[in-house]
Every structure is written in C-alpha cells, then in structure tokens.
Design a protein around this motif. Structure first.
Motif: not given
Length: 661
Positions: A177-180, A186, A182
């Motif tokens: 869930w690293s997309w939460s 990055w 950003p």
C-alpha cells in the motif's frame, strides 16, 4: 484495497520512552512560554471584549484580510497553517491509536496516510514559497532577522525530514500500500532503489524529524511564531469602546491596555504598516513595525515573570539597556490610522503610540518642547494657538449668525468652527463661507463666538487625557445649556472627537449630561443641501480637481463620497491621486504634528509628498475639507513653487464661490 494496511508508530526509532520524555519537556517549555505571555497581558488595563467565532474563522484561520491585500502571501501562509494543523492532528491521532483505541487499520489507515502526505506536500511547498518570497522581498519591503530565517528553515526541516523518515520506513518495509504515501514512495525509490537504509540511518532520520518537531512546539511561544496563536485570538475579540478616566487609569496602576499588549504579540512583522506610514515615507525614522516589536519586548521584559532579572520596575525613563523603546518616536505619529487599515491581523500601532504618549505625558520627563508649549496654551487659553477668546470670535463679525455667547436663542444648527478655523488666517474663510451657505439655505444657525470651547481633540491625541476630559465636559455642558441639538463642524477632528470620544465619556457623566447633539461634518451638510436642491451651486465647467481625503473624515469615519458628490455637482471632474479613499496619504498635521515642527533629518515633508501626488494628476484644484490639511497643503504648494500649477482650495469656499455666481 488491502485491508491489512497499518503502521508501526515508532518503527526503526528504538525505544519510545526517550521520545515521550523529550515531548514532556517540550510541553513544559511551551506551557512556560504561554504562561509568560499571558502574565504580561494580565498586567494591562482590562478591556471589554466580545468573542466573535466568525472573526476567528474568517480572519484568524482563513486569513480573510490578508487575501484582500496580498493573495500570494495569503495562499502561502494558509498552506503552512493548514498543512501544519492537519499534520499535528495526524500526530495526535497516532498517539490516540497507540494508547487508547486502535483504529488506524485497513481503509481508514490508507485514507489517513494519503491525507497526511498531501498535507505534508502543501506544508513544505508553503514554507519553501515563504522562504523564496523573503529572499526576493528582503530589505526595506520585508526586513528580517535571524528569527525569520531560522523559523522558515525549521519549518522546512520539519517537513522535509518527515518525508525522509517516511521514505526510509517504506524502503525497509516495502508494503503493497505504498501508493497511499506517494511522496515517501517516490523518495524511497530514488534514495534506496535496491538496498534499504541501515538501522542507524533509519533511526537518525526519524530522530532528526522528531527533534525538529519538538523544538518547533517547545519554542512556539518564545519567538516570532507566537503570533500564529496570538493573532487568531486578536482577530476573534471584538472591542467594545469604553472610556477610562485619567483618575481610574491612575488608580489601576496599569501602564498599557490589555488589548495593546495582546496586539503587540499578534504582530507578524510583515512591514505593511511601515510602507504606508506617512512619517516613515518621509524618512523621519518612525517605523510602526519596529515600534510594535520594541513595545512587545519592553512589556515582556518589564512584566513577564522573569522580567525582573533584566529590567527593574521603573517607568519609561528607567528602561535600562535591554530595550530601545523610544518615547520621542511616539510623537512622530500623525495618528492617520493607515497602519491599522492595512494590518492583516487588525493591529493598530496607532493605539500603542497613543498609549505610549499618555504614559510620557503623565511622567512629564520626555515630552517634546513644542508639545509642551501647545498643551500649555491649550490649558491657559483654551486653544493651542495661544490666542485670546476675543480673537477666537473675530471670524463671526459681519455675519448674521445668532451669537449664542450672548443669548440662549434656539437655533437649528450650531456652527462649530474649532480652534484652527477660528484663528488661522488660511482657514478662517472656511467658516465664513459655510456660514453664508447655511444662511442662504434658510437654516437658523448660531455660533458660540468667544465662548466656543476647544473640542479637546489635540489633548486626546497627545495623550493629555485629564485635560481632554476637562475640555470635553465644558463643551458638552455648554451645548446642553444652549439646547444645541445639531452641530456642524468645520474640522473633521472636532467631528470625530464629538462622535467617537464624547459618547463613552458622557456615559461616565450620566448625572451631568442628559443628551448628546447630532454632529455633522460640513461636507455632509453641503451634500445634503445640494441633494435636496435647497442650494443650487453654479457650474465650474472644464475644471479638474483632486480631492484630498482628510484622515479623520475618511479613514477614521468612512466619509468618502459626500465631498466628491459636492465637487461633481459643481461640474468639476474629480481625478484621484495615487493614494485615495481608505489609502489616502496624510497631510502631516494630525496627532498634534501641526504644533510639533517637522523633524530634523527628515528626507522630505509629508505634505510635500501629498502635493506631489496631486500634481501628478494634472488637476487644477487640490481640494480638501479640513483646516489642518488646508494649511499644510497650501504651505507645501508655496514651498514647492507650484502656485502656478495647482491651487489649494477648501470645499466650502469653492461651493460658496459657485453660489455667488
């Protein structure tokens, strides 16, 4: 969506107890600072306030006044403020989750993490924008010191290390869930694309962020950032106008008002007040911004719990070397009110300066010589010009006004000329012109002649409140004895004093004063008579005029349109100067400056700056509606050798001339 999403609170930081120990220490330092500030406020004379939730939200949290003046600055400050508040709330929720109720899991955590990441982006961009803005505007537009630069650097450090700590954690855990998060995701890909950071690096970044954040919290009340808490409170409290007698003030033993001490702490040192201050623009050395800062420092050193270590309990003349608060600077002020008009936190350096004047006058040790002379004449003769009452009544001769000094005949209007209009040769034609107009209009008009008192404006502006009370009481009692119900004043200063200062004072004199007269400035009367077609002035076709807004007519009372409508009814084309209406530039005479000579070392005279603005419009007439402004601008035109280019005229004289054909 992964329902197992969660976060370990102290991941990679080591044991939690050192953090909580430091957090407790930070809270203690914060509390001590708040206590120190509030202790200073409590030393002030208590004021009457009404709490306004709308004011708190609109101007305190949404920075409404700043948006009207400087949208970019408002945007950047809102980004920092709201970014910080959301991040702080997120930290509090993490502690709640850790110790009270576990709830930051699954979808709730994903929304929580994304919200904090977005808030962090907003916070960092806002802080970076403010840092860049200060670099661009550094100098006279936005002066700064180590506190300003250090604070912005600390804000950036908190935001950037927060993202670095997040990136290091994500690089180690690499959750699906690293997309939460950003920004952290990055950064993790850039800094640690293959190998995760070591334990020392992970703990180091986390602790740098923690220490920076706790430092920010701990020292918030001690340095400039305190305005972020004091300003919303200042904006949320609506003042109720009250009058405090000189006797009550002395009995209380307070040196300053509570509201002045609060507003001094609310000051953001944005320098807007200095940029519009006429004294500062003329190069006289007065800086409302610097004075407010010195005022706050003086009050803190003298009244805070630790103040006795640095400064004794003496008066202004026993300030010591810890503060540079200058009593002389208080008398540079023209009391125009431009500083309050532009302040985003609704501060009034003018009030601080007037408060200071009162203290200086009371102590009597640092009063400028010309001020002492003017107050002496006011006490002895009832006017600052040192003229006899017989001379003050000379303007009434050969006019068909009812002499209320000799009889108690009832009149519709009392024409209150005022000291300057009665005695100065440049201003006297104003009163005579207005008298002719009112008589031509069929208004039963009287004058007090040799019995006309001073309204007390000068005493009030110079801080001699005991003398003001005496003069105001004399004026109120005389008008009541003559059954005066309507007053038209030639000076905006008289009108302001009678409408704004007399009612609170009369409330303290309930047993002696039964009613207050209705007070008009003569520009309002002219506008009313023309609108109702009671008088029909002639037309001055093809002429142009620049109207100078007197400070005590325009900015202080909001009367801008009546004089302009009168000019237009005369057929004049009104050309606005660079500074007009609420932003009008003072002529330099207010606040007692008429009797306090231009300051040595000044780059120019305030009145010369105003005449230069009028000249730029190309207008043939420079029109005003105040005797002090008329004198100052007339003298400036002569000194600048511009008599062939522009003519300074009074509104009543111009109207009277047109009526005479």
């Amino acid at each position: 969506m992964d329902t197992s999403a969660a976060r370990e609170t102290f991941f990679g930081s080591g044991p939690a107890w050192p953090f909580y120990l430091l957090a407790f220490l930070a809270v203690c330092i914060f509390a001590a600072g708040v206590y120190s500030r509030i202790t200073v406020w409590q030393k002030g004379y208590p004021a009457r306030f009404k709490f306004s939730l709308g004011g708190l939200v609109k101007n305190g949290l949404l920075l409404g006044r700043l948006w009207m003046q400087d949208p970019l600055a408002a945007l950047l400050h809102c980004m920092v403020l709201w970014g910080f508040l959301i991040l702080f709330l997120g930290t509090c929720l993490l502690s709640f989750h850790e110790w009270i109720l576990t709830f930051l899991n699954g979808r709730i955590y994903l929304v929580f993490a994304l919200t904090l990441d977005l808030a962090g982006i907003v916070f960092v961009l806002g802080a970076a924008g403010l840092f860049l803005r200060r670099i661009i505007l550094s100098g006279s537009r936005l002066p700064g010191n180590w506190q300003d630069w250090g604070l912005l650097a600390l804000l950036l450090l908190v935001g950037l290390t927060g993202f670095l700590a997040e990136a290091a954690r994500l690089a180690v855990v690499r959750p699906p869930w690293s997309w939460s998060q950003p920004v952290g995701f990055w950064l993790a890909g850039i800094l640690w694309p293959a190998e995760p950071p070591g334990a020392a690096a992970l703990a180091g970044v986390w602790w740098i962020h923690a220490l920076a954040s706790l430092t920010l919290v701990a020292f918030l009340p001690w340095f400039k950032l305190w305005h972020s808490l004091a300003a919303p409170l200042n904006l949320a409290l609506t003042r109720k106008r009250v009058y405090v007698s000189a006797e009550d003030w002395e009995e209380k033993g307070a040196e300053f008002w509570f509201e002045n001490l609060l507003s001094a702490d609310a000051c953001a040192q944005c320098n807007r007040c200095e940029l519009v201050c006429p004294s500062s623009r003329a190069g006289e050395g007065l800086s409302p911004r610097a004075f407010t800062k010195e005022f706050a420092e003086y009050a803190r050193l003298k009244n805070a719990p630790q103040g006795g270590v640095f400064l004794g309990k003496g008066g202004l003349s026993d300030r010591g070397s810890e503060t540079t608060l200058s009593a002389q600077e208080a008398f540079y002020c023209t009391t125009c009110g431009a500083c309050k008009e532009v302040c985003p936190v609704m501060n009034s350096p003018l009030d601080l300066l007037l408060n200071m004047r009162g203290n200086v006058i009371e102590q009597g040790t640092e009063v400028p010589g010309p001020v002492n002379k003017a107050l002496g004449s006011l006490t002895k003769y009832g006017n600052p010009w040192g003229a006899t009452r017989k001379k003050k009544a000379a303007w009434v001769k050969e006019l068909d006004l009812v002499d209320l000094a000799k009889n108690k005949a009832k009149v519709d209007w009392l024409l209150f000329a005022g000291c300057t209009t009665s005695l100065d040769a440049t201003a006297t034609p104003m009163a005579r012109a207005m008298a002719r107009i009112m008589l031509r209009a069929g208004l039963t008009t009287g004058a007090l002649g040799k019995k006309e008192p001073c309204c007390g404006d000068l005493a009030r502006r110079l801080g001699e409140n005991g003398l003001f009370e005496m003069l105001a009481e004399d004026a109120l009692e005389l008008m009541e004895a003559r059954e005066v119900h309507k007053v038209v004043t030639m000076s905006p200063h008289c009108a302001y004093t009678m409408t704004q200062e007399y009612p609170p004072l009369a409330g303290e004199l309930k047993s002696e004063i039964n009613s207050l007269p209705e007070v008009w400035h003569y520009s309002q009367v002219l506008d009313n008579l023309i609108e109702r077609r009671i008088i029909k002035p002639g037309v001055l076709e093809g002429k142009t005029a620049a109207f100078h807004d007197p400070c005590y007519l325009g900015r202080h009372r909001g009367i801008f349109d009546p004089p302009r409508r009168v000019l237009k009814s005369l057929g004049l084309t009104v050309r606005e100067m660079a500074d007009h209406h609420q932003n009008s530039l003072c002529c330099g005479a207010g606040g007692g400056r008429m009797w306090n000579a231009e300051l040595d070392g000044a780059e120019t005279q305030i009145s010369h700056l105003r005449v230069a603005q009028a000249r730029e419009t190309g207008a043939e007439y420079l029109v005003t509606a105040c005797p002090l402004c008329l004198i100052m601008l007339t003298d400036a035109v002569k000194a600048m050798n511009l008599e062939e280019e522009i003519q300074v005229v009074d509104l009543a004289c111009l109207t009277d001339e047109s009526l005479a054909g």
